[in-house]
Scaffold this active site. Structure first.
Site, mmCIF file in Angstrom:
data_model
loop_
_atom_site.group_PDB
_atom_site.id
_atom_site.type_symbol
_atom_site.label_atom_id
_atom_site.label_comp_id
_atom_site.label_asym_id
_atom_site.label_seq_id
_atom_site.Cartn_x
_atom_site.Cartn_y
_atom_site.Cartn_z
ATOM 1 N N ASN A 101 82.980 -3.535 1.330
ATOM 2 C CA ASN A 101 82.463 -3.231 -0.001
ATOM 3 C C ASN A 101 83.130 -1.979 -0.534
ATOM 4 O OD1 ASN A 101 80.550 -5.284 -0.570
ATOM 5 N ND2 ASN A 101 79.220 -4.418 1.030
ATOM 6 N N ASN A 102 84.054 -1.413 0.263
ATOM 7 C CA ASN A 102 84.749 -0.188 -0.149
ATOM 8 C C ASN A 102 85.830 -0.539 -1.180
ATOM 9 O OD1 ASN A 102 86.708 1.899 -0.257
ATOM 10 N ND2 ASN A 102 86.107 2.656 1.762
ATOM 11 N N HIS A 153 88.008 1.242 -2.745
ATOM 12 C CA HIS A 153 89.348 1.823 -2.557
ATOM 13 C C HIS A 153 90.161 0.995 -1.562
ATOM 14 C CE1 HIS A 153 88.452 5.473 -4.771
ATOM 15 N NE2 HIS A 153 87.284 5.465 -4.175
ATOM 16 N N PHE A 174 91.435 8.359 -1.305
ATOM 17 C CA PHE A 174 90.000 8.522 -1.055
ATOM 18 C C PHE A 174 89.818 9.233 0.283
ATOM 19 C CE2 PHE A 174 89.135 5.309 2.271
ATOM 20 C CZ PHE A 174 90.316 4.589 2.253
ATOM 21 N N ASP A 190 89.113 -1.449 10.564
ATOM 22 C CA ASP A 190 88.365 -0.265 10.953
ATOM 23 C C ASP A 190 89.394 0.838 11.112
ATOM 24 O OD1 ASP A 190 85.621 0.657 11.558
ATOM 25 O OD2 ASP A 190 86.586 1.379 13.380
ATOM 26 N N TYR A 200 89.648 11.307 3.377
ATOM 27 C CA TYR A 200 90.284 12.547 3.832
ATOM 28 C C TYR A 200 91.694 12.736 3.249
ATOM 29 C CZ TYR A 200 86.462 12.274 7.199
ATOM 30 O OH TYR A 200 85.219 12.204 7.767
ATOM 31 N N ASP A 201 92.091 11.897 2.309
ATOM 32 C CA ASP A 201 93.452 11.962 1.764
ATOM 33 C C ASP A 201 93.862 13.351 1.246
ATOM 34 O OD1 ASP A 201 93.946 9.372 2.419
ATOM 35 O OD2 ASP A 201 93.749 8.557 0.402
HETATM 36 P P1 IMP Z 1 85.633 2.379 8.163
HETATM 37 O O1 IMP Z 1 85.244 1.890 6.801
HETATM 38 O O2 IMP Z 1 84.591 2.199 9.190
HETATM 39 O O3 IMP Z 1 86.975 1.891 8.558
HETATM 40 O O4 IMP Z 1 85.704 3.954 8.024
HETATM 41 C C1 IMP Z 1 86.872 4.549 7.767
HETATM 42 C C2 IMP Z 1 86.633 5.984 7.367
HETATM 43 O O5 IMP Z 1 87.815 6.661 7.749
HETATM 44 C C3 IMP Z 1 86.525 6.143 5.847
HETATM 45 O O6 IMP Z 1 85.231 6.243 5.402
HETATM 46 C C4 IMP Z 1 87.235 7.447 5.659
HETATM 47 O O7 IMP Z 1 86.360 8.469 6.015
HETATM 48 C C5 IMP Z 1 88.321 7.416 6.700
HETATM 49 N N1 IMP Z 1 89.546 6.767 6.199
HETATM 50 C C6 IMP Z 1 90.042 5.549 6.570
HETATM 51 N N2 IMP Z 1 91.167 5.260 5.911
HETATM 52 C C7 IMP Z 1 91.398 6.311 5.105
HETATM 53 C C8 IMP Z 1 92.442 6.578 4.177
HETATM 54 O O8 IMP Z 1 93.375 5.804 3.934
HETATM 55 N N3 IMP Z 1 92.355 7.763 3.560
HETATM 56 C C9 IMP Z 1 91.351 8.661 3.794
HETATM 57 N N4 IMP Z 1 90.343 8.449 4.618
HETATM 58 C C10 IMP Z 1 90.367 7.268 5.285
#
Ligand code: IMP
Length: 201
Positions: A10-11, A13, A153, A72, A155-156
């Site tokens: 649902n993200n 970005h 988005f 992930d 930590y970018d």
């Molecule tokens: P996921 O949705 O469980 O994979 O959580 C990944 C988390 O890692 C995100 O909420 C961000 O905090 C971080 N993250 C993953 N990919 C990126 C990226 O491309 N840029 C910045 N932060 C990221």
């Protein structure tokens, strides 16, 4: 005919990044909202990125006949014993969001010389009864001394990419996809899909 696939997220970005990578290759990427798929809250409690991606992909695959991909990902910071790592999303939410998480990381790194970090992304593809497949991408870089840039988005704003020689937040979507962990994993996925589906260019 276009190849259709569901991204278990649902993200917005992430969905946007994956779409901009795959759509030029005649792959239509649906997010969960596009298909009105309601996934019960699944606990991402595996001890690896690929384990968590598999949990997400399998939960969605039960609800649709389209192939499903789930990713992930996480940020590993060497000098902090690779945190936030697998818990990157939870680390941010426990502090009230990524702005605070960034502040916290910058604080914890204040007295550290080693600022090396990497983003890792595991994408799992689940298709029918086939064995799930894993595609992994890693982006190497370091944590900057202060935040900057408006793109991307999470930590970018503090991740300086060795490949791009800029922060992820300073890259266009296309530029980020060329060097990012997700872009690298997607490239491997695309290569596989091209070999197995002739409609994909
Ligand atoms: P996921 O949705 O469980 O994979 O959580 C990944 C988390 O890692 C995100 O909420 C961000 O905090 C971080 N993250 C993953 N990919 C990126 C990226 O491309 N840029 C910045 N932060 C990221």
């Amino acid at each position: 005919m276009n190849f259709e696939i569901v991204l278990a997220t649902n993200n917005k970005h992430k969905l946007q990044e994956v779409r901009s990578f795959l759509s030029p290759h005649k792959i239509v990427v649906y997010g969960l909202n596009d298909l009105n798929l309601k996934v019960e809250d699944v606990e991402e409690n595996a001890s690896t990125y690929q384990g968590n991606a598999l949990i997400k992909a399998q939960a969605v695959a039960k609800l649709t006949s389209f192939p499903v991909i789930a990713d992930d990902s996480g940020l590993e910071i060497e000098a902090l014993d690779n945190i936030p790592g697998l818990k990157s999303a939870r680390f941010a939410s426990s502090l009230g969001g990524h702005d605070n998480a960034i502040k916290e990381i910058l604080k914890r790194l204040e007295d550290k010389n080693n600022r090396k970090a990497r983003f890792i992304c595991d994408i799992v593809l689940v298709n029918d009864g086939d064995k799930p497949l894993l595609f992994e991408g890693i982006a190497e870089g370091e944590i900057t001394k202060e935040r900057d840039g408006n793109g991307g988005f999470g930590y970018d704003p503090i991740f300086y990419s060795y490949d791009a020689k800029k922060r992820f937040s300073e890259l266009s979507e296309e530029e980020k996809n060329r060097v990012s962990h997700r872009g690298k994993a997607l490239y491997k996925l695309l290569t596989y899909l091209r070999i197995t589906h002739q409609s994909i260019k």
